[in-house]
Design a protein around this motif. Structure first.
Motif, short mmCIF file in Angstrom:
data_model
loop_
_atom_site.label_atom_id
_atom_site.label_comp_id
_atom_site.label_asym_id
_atom_site.label_seq_id
_atom_site.Cartn_x
_atom_site.Cartn_y
_atom_site.Cartn_z
N GLN A 201 0.85 -1.20 0.00
CA GLN A 201 0.00 0.00 0.00
C GLN A 201 0.88 1.24 0.00
N MET A 202 0.71 2.11 -0.99
CA MET A 202 1.46 3.36 -1.07
C MET A 202 0.51 4.49 -0.67
N LEU A 203 0.74 5.06 0.48
CA LEU A 203 -0.15 6.11 1.00
C LEU A 203 0.61 7.43 1.08
N TYR A 204 0.20 8.39 0.26
CA TYR A 204 0.87 9.69 0.20
C TYR A 204 0.10 10.73 1.02
N HIS A 205 0.71 11.89 1.18
CA HIS A 205 0.12 12.98 1.99
C HIS A 205 -0.13 12.51 3.42
N GLU A 227 -3.97 16.20 3.44
CA GLU A 227 -4.98 16.72 2.50
C GLU A 227 -6.31 16.94 3.19
N SER A 228 -6.76 15.93 3.92
CA SER A 228 -8.09 16.02 4.55
C SER A 228 -8.03 16.52 5.99
N GLY A 229 -6.87 16.42 6.60
CA GLY A 229 -6.74 16.81 8.00
C GLY A 229 -7.13 15.71 8.97
N ALA A 230 -7.62 14.59 8.46
CA ALA A 230 -8.07 13.49 9.31
C ALA A 230 -6.87 12.81 9.98
N VAL A 231 -7.09 12.30 11.19
CA VAL A 231 -6.07 11.55 11.91
C VAL A 231 -6.35 10.06 11.74
N GLU A 232 -5.33 9.32 11.34
CA GLU A 232 -5.46 7.89 11.09
C GLU A 232 -4.50 7.12 12.00
N ARG A 233 -4.77 5.85 12.22
CA ARG A 233 -3.92 5.00 13.05
C ARG A 233 -3.46 3.79 12.23
N TYR A 234 -2.19 3.48 12.35
CA TYR A 234 -1.61 2.33 11.65
C TYR A 234 -0.77 1.54 12.65
N SER A 235 -0.72 0.24 12.49
CA SER A 235 0.07 -0.56 13.42
C SER A 235 0.79 -1.68 12.68
N ALA A 236 1.95 -2.06 13.23
CA ALA A 236 2.75 -3.14 12.66
C ALA A 236 3.78 -3.59 13.70
N PRO A 237 4.21 -4.84 13.63
CA PRO A 237 5.25 -5.30 14.55
C PRO A 237 6.64 -4.78 14.20
N PHE A 238 6.83 -4.31 12.94
CA PHE A 238 8.11 -3.75 12.54
C PHE A 238 7.91 -2.45 11.79
N VAL A 239 8.68 -1.43 12.18
CA VAL A 239 8.62 -0.12 11.52
C VAL A 239 10.04 0.30 11.13
N PHE A 240 10.18 0.71 9.88
CA PHE A 240 11.45 1.28 9.43
C PHE A 240 11.26 2.78 9.20
N ILE A 241 12.13 3.57 9.83
CA ILE A 241 12.06 5.02 9.69
C ILE A 241 13.11 5.45 8.67
N GLY A 242 12.67 5.65 7.45
CA GLY A 242 13.57 6.06 6.36
C GLY A 242 13.13 7.40 5.83
#
Length: 508
Positions: A201-205, A227-242
Motif C-alpha cells: 500500500q502506497m499512501l501519500y500525503h 490533504e483532509s486533516g483526518a487523523v489515522e492509526r496504523y500498526s505493525a510489529p516492525f517499523v522502518f524510519i527512512g
C-alpha cells in the motif's frame, strides 16, 4: 479506511531510496508480507533521493579523496575506500538481479557509465594523489585506474577543464572508466512502482506525528492526512524510519533507549548548473577535487556530468548552506524541536567543538554568485557567470553523538542505522554515501531486525547479492566476474551504450 487495512507486517516511513530498497528486498524474501508505505509528499523520491537533490554519483571511492587519508608515516589508508566500494558492488548486484528478473526495466533510465576522476593542483596534492593511486591500483576493486600529471593527457580526459588553464603549478588526475552516474530519483520511483504491483500500500500525503508501543508489542502510529486533516492509526510489529532528515524526530518519538543522546545538525547544499548545452557536451566525467583546509567532508568540490531524463547536464558544487529545517520541505522549527533533555549537553558540546564548521557555513552563506563562479574557475578556467544558475539541493542532517574516539558531542559524517534491541524498529540517520550503499545498509537492517528469519533467507540473499559476506578485495577473480556480469546486465558497456556518442563528442 477500515481498521483491517491499517494493519500490516511492515510499515515503511518515507518513500525514498532506503525504504524502496528495504521494501523490495523484503518482498523478495517474504512475498506474503503486508507492507504499508507512508509518505508526506505526493509521490516518491521528493526529498534527498530526488535527482536534483543529490550529486548522482555512484559512490564507489573511485574519485572521492575524502575516503582516503594520509597517515603520519606518509602511507595512504584506503580501508574506508575499500569498504565503500564493496558496499556499492552489493547495490550493483541487487539492481542487476532486479533487471534480470524483469522486476525493473530499462536500467539506462537510472544508471549511466561516466568516468570518475580525482583532480588536484600543487606539488603537495600531486604527491598525495600519486601515492593514493599506487595504493589503490594494487587493489582489484580499483583495477583500471590511471594516473597522469601530463597536461596533454589531461587535455584528452577533461578538455573543458584544461582549456585556457594557466599551468603555473603542478597538476594531476586519476581516471577510471567504470564509474557511474545514478539517478536515484528514477530508481526510487521504479522500485516503488514494483512494490505497488507486488501488493504494497502506497499512501501519500501522510505525516507521521507520533509512534508508541502497544501492549501486544506492536507499534501504533498516529498519522495525519495532510490533504483532509483526518487523523489515522496504523500498526505493525516492525517499523522502518527512512524519512531522511525527518528520521531523527521520529526516532525520538519512539522512545527507544538506543536513540537517546543523539542529535542532528542540518546542512543544505547548493549546486551550480550549466545552462549552455554546448558546454555540457564538452565534459564527460565526474571530477572530484580536494576540500579546502578546514572545510567539512561533504564540501568536496566536484564537476559532474549528469544524465537526468536521458539528457546530459553539467553541475558544479556543492556549496554549503544552512537552514534549521531537517527536510527541504520541512519546518524552521525542526532543529529546535530536536533538542531534548537527553541530548542537550551533547548538542552544546558539539557547538563548542565545531566552531570552525559554523565559521565555514557563515562564509559559504555570504558568498556572492561571482565568488561561487570564481571557485568554479578552479575547474573551468573560462567559466562565465551568465552560463550558470544556482539550484538548492536537499537537506542533510549530520549525526551528533558521544563516541569513545571523538568524545562528547562528536559530529559524524556518513550513515548509521539505529535499531531497538528487540529489532522492532530501525531508523537510518546521516548522509553520504547513503543512497549508493543502500543495499548494504538495508541488509544490516534485515540482519538486526529479522534474526529469526535470516537463516531461511540466506540462500535467497545470496542469489540477490552474491558477494554479501565476502571480502571482494581479497577475491580478484570474483571481483572481475561480478563486475563484468553487472556491467552487462545494467548496460554499462560503453561500446554499446547510448552515452557512447556523447562521450566521443566530449573527449574529441
Amino acid at each position: 479506511m477500515g481498521d483491517r487495512q491499517n494493519r500490516a507486517d511492515v510499515i515503511l516511513i518515507g518513500a525514498g531510496i532506503m525504504s524502496a530498497t528495504l521494501g523490495t528486498m523484503l518482498k523478495e524474501l517474504a512475498p506474503d508480507l503486508d507492507i504499508i508505505v507512508l509518505e508526506r509528499r505526493s509521490q516518491p523520491g521528493e526529498e534527498s533521493s530526488n535527482e536534483w537533490n543529490n550529486a548522482g554519483t555512484g559512490h564507489a571511492s573511485l574519485c572521492e579523496l575524502n575516503y582516503t587519508t594520509e597517515k603520519a608515516d606518509g602511507s595512504i589508508d584506503i580501508s574506508k575506500a575499500v569498504k565503500v566500494n564493496e558496499e556499492f558492488q552489493l547495490s550493483r548486484q541487487f539492481w542487476s538481479y532486479l533487471v534480470r528478473r524483469g522486476l525493473i526495466r530499462d536500467p539506462q533510465k537510472f544508471i549511466m557509465p561516466v568516468p570518475h576522476m580525482s583532480f588536484v593542483q600543487g606539488e603537495r596534492d600531486v604527491a598525495f594523489l600519486k601515492k593514493r593511486f599506487e595504493a589503490m591500483s594494487a587493489n582489484p576493486l580499483f583495477e583500471g585506474m590511471e594516473f597522469s600529471d601530463a597536461p596533454d593527457k589531461l587535455a584528452e580526459w577533461i578538455p573543458l577543464m584544461m582549456e585556457n588553464r594557466t599551468l603555473d603549478r603542478p597538476i594531476a588526475a586519476t581516471r577510471i572508466e567504470s564509474g557511474t552516474d545514478v539517478n536515484f530519483g528514477a530508481l526510487t520511483r521504479m522500485l516503488f512502482a514494483h512494490l505497488k504491483n507486488s501488493g504494497a500500500q502506497m499512501l501519500y500525503h501522510r505525516h507521521v506525528q507520533d509512534m508508541q508501543r502497544t501492549t501486544d508489542g506492536k507499534w501504533e502510529l498516529k498519522v495525519r492526512n495532510v490533504e483532509s486533516g483526518a487523523v489515522e492509526r496504523y500498526s505493525a510489529p516492525f517499523v522502518f524510519i527512512g524519512a531522511g532528515g525527518g528520521s531523527l524526530h521520529l526516532l525520538q518519538k519512539s522512545g527507544i533507549a538506543e536513540g537517546r543522546g543523539i542529535g542532528g545538525f542540518p546542512v543544505s547544499g547548493l549546486f551550480m548548473v550549466c545552462r549552455d548545452p554546448e558546454m555540457a557536451k564538452r565534459h564527460y566525467a565526474k571530477v572530484y577535487g580536494k576540500a579546502a583546509i578546514g572545510a567539512p567532508p561533504m564540501s568536496v568540490p566536484h564537476l559532474d556530468t549528469r544524465f537526468i531524463d536521458g539528457k546530459p547536464s553539467l553541475l558544479f558544487g556543492p556549496f554549503a548552506g544552512f537552514t534549521p529545517k531537517f527536510l527541504k520541505f520541512g519546518s524552521n522549527l525542526d532543529l529546535l524541536k530536536s533538542v531534548k533533555p537527553h541530548n542537550l549537553v551533547t548538542m552544546i558540546a558539539a557547538g563548542v567543538k565545531n566552531m570552525s564548521l559554523t565559521t565555514y557555513l557563515i562564509k559559504q552563506l555570504m558568498l556572492t554568485k561571482e565568488q561561487r563562479v570564481e571557485e568554479l574557475r578552479q575547474f573551468v578556467p573560462h567559466a562565465r557567470s551568465e552560463d550558470w544558475d544556482l539550484i538548492v539541493a536537499g537537506q542533510r542532517v549530520q549525526i551528533i553523538k558521544d563516541t569513545e574516539t571523538g568524545g562528547r558531542g562528536t559530529l559524524q559524517f556518513g550513515t548509521e542505522v539505529i535499531s531497538a534491541a528487540d529489532g522492532s524498529v530501525a531508523a537510518l540517520l546521516g548522509a553520504s554515501p547513503g543512497a549508493s550503499t543502500a543495499v548494504a545498509i538495508m541488509l544490516e537492517v534485515i540482519k538486526r531486525c529479522f534474526p529469526e528469519q535470516l537463516k531461511a533467507w540466506r540462500e535467497k540473499i545470496g542469489e540477490m547479492v552474491p558477494s554479501w559476506g565476502i571480502k571482494l578485495s581479497e577475491n580478484p577473480d570474483l571481483v572481475r566476474e561480478l563486475h563484468e556480469e553487472t556491467a552487462k546486465t545494467l548496460g554499462l558497456d560503453r561500446s554499446a551504450h547510448p552515452a557512447r556518442q556523447y562521450a566521443s563528442t566530449a573527449t574529441s
